[in-house]
Scaffold this active site. Sequence first.
Site, mmCIF file in Angstrom:
data_model
loop_
_atom_site.group_PDB
_atom_site.id
_atom_site.type_symbol
_atom_site.label_atom_id
_atom_site.label_comp_id
_atom_site.label_asym_id
_atom_site.label_seq_id
_atom_site.Cartn_x
_atom_site.Cartn_y
_atom_site.Cartn_z
ATOM 1 N N HIS A 105 0.921 -1.200 -0.017
ATOM 2 C CA HIS A 105 0.083 0.092 -0.034
ATOM 3 C C HIS A 105 0.816 1.290 0.134
ATOM 4 C CE1 HIS A 105 0.665 -1.311 4.150
ATOM 5 N NE2 HIS A 105 0.898 -0.052 4.438
ATOM 6 N N HIS A 107 0.881 5.291 1.317
ATOM 7 C CA HIS A 107 0.318 6.122 2.041
ATOM 8 C C HIS A 107 0.134 7.861 1.286
ATOM 9 C CE1 HIS A 107 0.556 3.985 5.991
ATOM 10 N NE2 HIS A 107 1.443 3.546 5.198
#
Length: 140
Positions: A105, A107
Amino acid sequence: MGVGMKEENCIFCKIAGGEIPSKTLYEDEEFRVILDLGPAAKGHALILPKSHYADLYELPEDTAAHAMILAKRMAARMTDRLHCDGFNLMQNNGETAGQTVFHFHMHLIPRYQDDGQKIGWKPGEPSAEELEEIRNKIIG
Ligand code: AMP
Ligand code: ZN
């Protein structure tokens, strides 16, 4: 680009696939962008690929390229709507580097003058020899 492998018991697979509800900001075939439930600042969001890759090392290059383009677009949109003063893009790989969820992922962290957050490191003071040694290790 279709949706590939999912990992059983991976919370981000379930969120990205819509199995677990989330505050979704954007979705396409390849990614879902959601609000982080433990935000560093207002609007902190996460880009999740819908396919499971544990980290940057596993991420295919085309997915990496698409993720960066999406990050740029999200940063522009969020900055326009949230009127933030700056923006951090962060991406952690491995427990030592602060990764807690082992589904890749990125941010997206809007930053505000008064957000009270500090994202950074203590700068080292390497000698010219140390810099040369590390350079040789990487490129040699
Ligand atoms: P990292 O430390 O880079 O692995 O980041 C994991 C991030 O995921 C943290 O910022 C958490 O606040 C966030 N997070 C964990 N679980 C959830 C969830 N169910 N929904 C939204 N964000 C989450
Ligand atoms: Zn996953």
